[in-house]
Design a protein around this motif. Structure first.
Motif, PDB file in Angstrom:
ATOM      1  N   LYS A 200     -14.364   3.180  10.717  1.00 13.99           N
ATOM      2  CA  LYS A 200     -14.588   1.757  10.485  1.00 13.99           C
ATOM      3  C   LYS A 200     -13.344   0.963  10.910  1.00 13.99           C
ATOM      4  O   LYS A 200     -12.212   1.361  10.596  1.00 13.99           O
ATOM      5  CB  LYS A 200     -14.864   1.490   8.994  1.00 13.99           C
ATOM      6  N   PRO A 201     -13.521  -0.170  11.616  1.00 12.48           N
ATOM      7  CA  PRO A 201     -12.369  -1.012  11.949  1.00 12.48           C
ATOM      8  C   PRO A 201     -11.624  -1.417  10.676  1.00 12.48           C
ATOM      9  O   PRO A 201     -12.252  -1.742   9.659  1.00 12.48           O
ATOM     10  CB  PRO A 201     -13.011  -2.227  12.624  1.00 12.48           C
ATOM     11  N   SER A 202     -10.305  -1.385  10.736  1.00 12.71           N
ATOM     12  CA  SER A 202      -9.504  -1.598   9.530  1.00 12.71           C
ATOM     13  C   SER A 202      -8.408  -2.635   9.751  1.00 12.71           C
ATOM     14  O   SER A 202      -7.885  -2.785  10.857  1.00 12.71           O
ATOM     15  CB  SER A 202      -8.865  -0.272   9.077  1.00 12.71           C
ATOM     16  N   TRP A 203      -8.086  -3.310   8.651  1.00  6.96           N
ATOM     17  CA  TRP A 203      -7.017  -4.312   8.614  1.00  6.96           C
ATOM     18  C   TRP A 203      -6.039  -3.906   7.516  1.00  6.96           C
ATOM     19  O   TRP A 203      -6.440  -3.316   6.510  1.00  6.96           O
ATOM     20  CB  TRP A 203      -7.592  -5.703   8.322  1.00  6.96           C
ATOM     21  N   TYR A 204      -4.764  -4.252   7.692  1.00  9.77           N
ATOM     22  CA  TYR A 204      -3.756  -3.832   6.705  1.00  9.77           C
ATOM     23  C   TYR A 204      -2.729  -4.941   6.514  1.00  9.77           C
ATOM     24  O   TYR A 204      -2.228  -5.516   7.484  1.00  9.77           O
ATOM     25  CB  TYR A 204      -3.051  -2.563   7.172  1.00  9.77           C
ATOM     26  N   ALA A 205      -2.393  -5.220   5.240  1.00  8.59           N
ATOM     27  CA  ALA A 205      -1.330  -6.173   4.894  1.00  8.59           C
ATOM     28  C   ALA A 205      -0.170  -5.398   4.284  1.00  8.59           C
ATOM     29  O   ALA A 205      -0.292  -4.827   3.191  1.00  8.59           O
ATOM     30  CB  ALA A 205      -1.837  -7.224   3.910  1.00  8.59           C
ATOM     31  N   VAL A 206       0.950  -5.352   4.992  1.00  5.73           N
ATOM     32  CA  VAL A 206       2.171  -4.702   4.515  1.00  5.73           C
ATOM     33  C   VAL A 206       2.966  -5.699   3.672  1.00  5.73           C
ATOM     34  O   VAL A 206       3.116  -6.866   4.054  1.00  5.73           O
ATOM     35  CB  VAL A 206       3.033  -4.228   5.699  1.00  5.73           C
ATOM     36  N   SER A 207       3.470  -5.244   2.529  1.00  6.38           N
ATOM     37  CA  SER A 207       4.352  -6.071   1.691  1.00  6.38           C
ATOM     38  C   SER A 207       5.799  -5.679   1.987  1.00  6.38           C
ATOM     39  O   SER A 207       6.246  -4.588   1.611  1.00  6.38           O
ATOM     40  CB  SER A 207       4.043  -5.858   0.203  1.00  6.38           C
ATOM     41  N   LYS A 208       6.524  -6.569   2.650  1.00  5.33           N
ATOM     42  CA  LYS A 208       7.877  -6.228   3.106  1.00  5.33           C
ATOM     43  C   LYS A 208       8.876  -6.063   1.973  1.00  5.33           C
ATOM     44  O   LYS A 208       9.879  -5.367   2.121  1.00  5.33           O
ATOM     45  CB  LYS A 208       8.384  -7.293   4.079  1.00  5.33           C
ATOM     46  N   GLN A 209       8.619  -6.714   0.827  1.00  7.33           N
ATOM     47  CA  GLN A 209       9.531  -6.624  -0.311  1.00  7.33           C
ATOM     48  C   GLN A 209       8.963  -5.716  -1.415  1.00  7.33           C
ATOM     49  O   GLN A 209       9.349  -5.841  -2.578  1.00  7.33           O
ATOM     50  CB  GLN A 209       9.801  -8.030  -0.869  1.00  7.33           C
ATOM     51  N   ASP A 210       8.075  -4.823  -1.041  1.00  9.31           N
ATOM     52  CA  ASP A 210       7.399  -3.964  -2.014  1.00  9.31           C
ATOM     53  C   ASP A 210       8.385  -3.021  -2.696  1.00  9.31           C
ATOM     54  O   ASP A 210       9.124  -2.293  -2.028  1.00  9.31           O
ATOM     55  CB  ASP A 210       6.311  -3.158  -1.307  1.00  9.31           C
ATOM     56  N   GLN A 211       8.382  -3.029  -4.025  1.00 10.30           N
ATOM     57  CA  GLN A 211       9.216  -2.134  -4.816  1.00 10.30           C
ATOM     58  C   GLN A 211       8.375  -1.101  -5.572  1.00 10.30           C
ATOM     59  O   GLN A 211       8.867  -0.415  -6.453  1.00 10.30           O
ATOM     60  CB  GLN A 211      10.056  -2.945  -5.817  1.00 10.30           C
ATOM     61  N   THR A 212       7.101  -1.017  -5.186  1.00  2.86           N
ATOM     62  CA  THR A 212       6.181  -0.042  -5.772  1.00  2.86           C
ATOM     63  C   THR A 212       5.813   1.037  -4.765  1.00  2.86           C
ATOM     64  O   THR A 212       5.843   2.226  -5.063  1.00  2.86           O
ATOM     65  CB  THR A 212       4.913  -0.743  -6.285  1.00  2.86           C
ATOM     66  N   THR A 213       5.448   0.611  -3.571  1.00  2.00           N
ATOM     67  CA  THR A 213       5.153   1.515  -2.456  1.00  2.00           C
ATOM     68  C   THR A 213       6.105   1.187  -1.314  1.00  2.00           C
ATOM     69  O   THR A 213       6.301   0.010  -0.994  1.00  2.00           O
ATOM     70  CB  THR A 213       3.702   1.345  -1.985  1.00  2.00           C
ATOM     71  N   SER A 214       6.672   2.203  -0.705  1.00  2.00           N
ATOM     72  CA  SER A 214       7.615   1.974   0.389  1.00  2.00           C
ATOM     73  C   SER A 214       6.955   1.187   1.524  1.00  2.00           C
ATOM     74  O   SER A 214       5.896   1.594   2.031  1.00  2.00           O
ATOM     75  CB  SER A 214       8.115   3.311   0.936  1.00  2.00           C
ATOM     76  N   PRO A 215       7.545   0.074   1.946  1.00  2.00           N
ATOM     77  CA  PRO A 215       6.981  -0.659   3.088  1.00  2.00           C
ATOM     78  C   PRO A 215       6.881   0.195   4.342  1.00  2.00           C
ATOM     79  O   PRO A 215       5.939   0.024   5.137  1.00  2.00           O
ATOM     80  CB  PRO A 215       7.971  -1.811   3.279  1.00  2.00           C
ATOM     81  N   ASP A 216       7.809   1.129   4.521  1.00  2.00           N
ATOM     82  CA  ASP A 216       7.724   1.996   5.697  1.00  2.00           C
ATOM     83  C   ASP A 216       6.533   2.946   5.607  1.00  2.00           C
ATOM     84  O   ASP A 216       5.927   3.282   6.636  1.00  2.00           O
ATOM     85  CB  ASP A 216       9.018   2.799   5.857  1.00  2.00           C
ATOM     86  N   LEU A 217       6.189   3.381   4.408  1.00  2.00           N
ATOM     87  CA  LEU A 217       4.979   4.185   4.231  1.00  2.00           C
ATOM     88  C   LEU A 217       3.757   3.347   4.570  1.00  2.00           C
ATOM     89  O   LEU A 217       2.834   3.823   5.248  1.00  2.00           O
ATOM     90  CB  LEU A 217       4.890   4.708   2.801  1.00  2.00           C
ATOM     91  N   GLU A 218       3.733   2.105   4.117  1.00  2.00           N
ATOM     92  CA  GLU A 218       2.615   1.218   4.431  1.00  2.00           C
ATOM     93  C   GLU A 218       2.483   1.041   5.942  1.00  2.00           C
ATOM     94  O   GLU A 218       1.373   1.072   6.492  1.00  2.00           O
ATOM     95  CB  GLU A 218       2.817  -0.131   3.745  1.00  2.00           C
ATOM     96  N   ARG A 219       3.614   0.867   6.612  1.00  2.00           N
ATOM     97  CA  ARG A 219       3.579   0.705   8.077  1.00  2.00           C
ATOM     98  C   ARG A 219       3.037   1.963   8.755  1.00  2.00           C
ATOM     99  O   ARG A 219       2.260   1.879   9.712  1.00  2.00           O
ATOM    100  CB  ARG A 219       4.975   0.372   8.597  1.00  2.00           C
ATOM    101  N   PHE A 220       3.448   3.127   8.268  1.00  2.69           N
ATOM    102  CA  PHE A 220       2.945   4.383   8.828  1.00  2.69           C
ATOM    103  C   PHE A 220       1.429   4.473   8.666  1.00  2.69           C
ATOM    104  O   PHE A 220       0.705   4.841   9.610  1.00  2.69           O
ATOM    105  CB  PHE A 220       3.611   5.574   8.140  1.00  2.69           C
TER     106      PHE A 220
END
Length: 258
Positions: A200-220
């Motif tokens: 399914k086509p997907s969209w993602y919003a990364v939180s750059k100041q995230d202190q719960t989930t690593s932003p780099d993990l979100e980017r990956f």
């Protein structure tokens, strides 16, 4: 990066100001026009966490439903989401925040679901040990505030205000802390059997100041699923602090003009 993605990235960058954020990766396919949006909340929250996003989607003419997850197991949460999906009539965007990314990855195989949206969310592959994947990235500060009480885990006030919703006004964060829903201690151990983002086509919003989930993990995760991606200068709770940008991303996934 595939040629088709390079071409679509040029087009997407021209529309980036509509989201007020930075595009990272874009898909080329135009999404089908959806009539429904199903919103799935994450850990230490409930369906009301989408309260600032829902009116914006409804104003665009979408039928919106916010799932109330029990947060007792992956199977229970997926079942709650599937019950809501069963009530939808027509193409549906399925949206998950945080832990709910796991839920939408599993429940997103429903034929009514046309597109997926991930908001600072987990996005495991089928059968993947997501905890092992996350361990490759820094442990974020909020984890120190996770406290176990009789098999259920809550966040301390300090962790909730400083890290979980660190960019929210104090009174708003305090209200959300008061209504947080405890999660089963074993919740994050569940593994998906499918990964709907493969199909399914997907969209993602990364939180750059995230202190719960690593932003780099979100980017990956966003890059792995070839998602159309934006980055927000936000805490983990971007759906609360940046409702317009999140709503605009969902509207894009719904095939609606901005």
């Amino acid at each position: 990066m595939k040629t088709r993605v390079k071409l679509s990235l040029i087009a997407f960058s021209l529309a980036a100001t509509a989201f007020g954020s930075t595009p990272v990766f874009a898909q080329s396919a135009v999404p089908p026009k959806a009539v429904n949006v199903v919103l799935v909340h994450g850990a230490w929250a409930d369906g009301s966490s989408w309260a600032n996003v829902i009116p914006r989607l409804q104003a665009a003419g979408l039928n919106v439903t916010s799932v109330q997850n029990p947060l007792t197991s992956l199977a229970d949460d997926v079942a709650a989401t599937r019950r809501v999906l069963a009530l939808q009539n027509g193409p549906t965007v399925l949206v998950g925040h945080s832990w709910a990314g796991t839920i939408v990855s599993e429940a997103g195989d429903d034929p009514k679901v046309t597109t997926l949206v991930y908001v600072a969310a987990r996005a495991p592959d089928a059968g993947e040990d997501f905890n092992a994947l996350a361990a490759r990235y820094p442990t974020m500060p909020v984890r120190a505030g996770a406290k176990d009480h009789d098999g259920y885990v809550t966040l301390t006030e300090d962790a909730y205000l400083k890290y979980f919703g660190g960019d929210l006004p104090h009174d708003q964060a305090l209200s959300l802390y008061a209504t947080q829903q405890p999660i089963a201690k074993t919740l994050f151990s569940g593994r998906t059997t499918v990964a709907a983002w493969h199909d399914k086509p997907s969209w993602y919003a990364v939180s750059k100041q995230d202190q719960t989930t690593s932003p780099d993990l979100e980017r990956f995760l966003a890059q792995r699923m070839h998602a159309t991606t934006i980055e927000l200068d936000s805490s983990h709770l971007s759906l609360v602090s940046h409702p317009k940008e999140i709503a605009d991303l969902i509207l894009a996934a719904a095939g609606r003009t901005q």
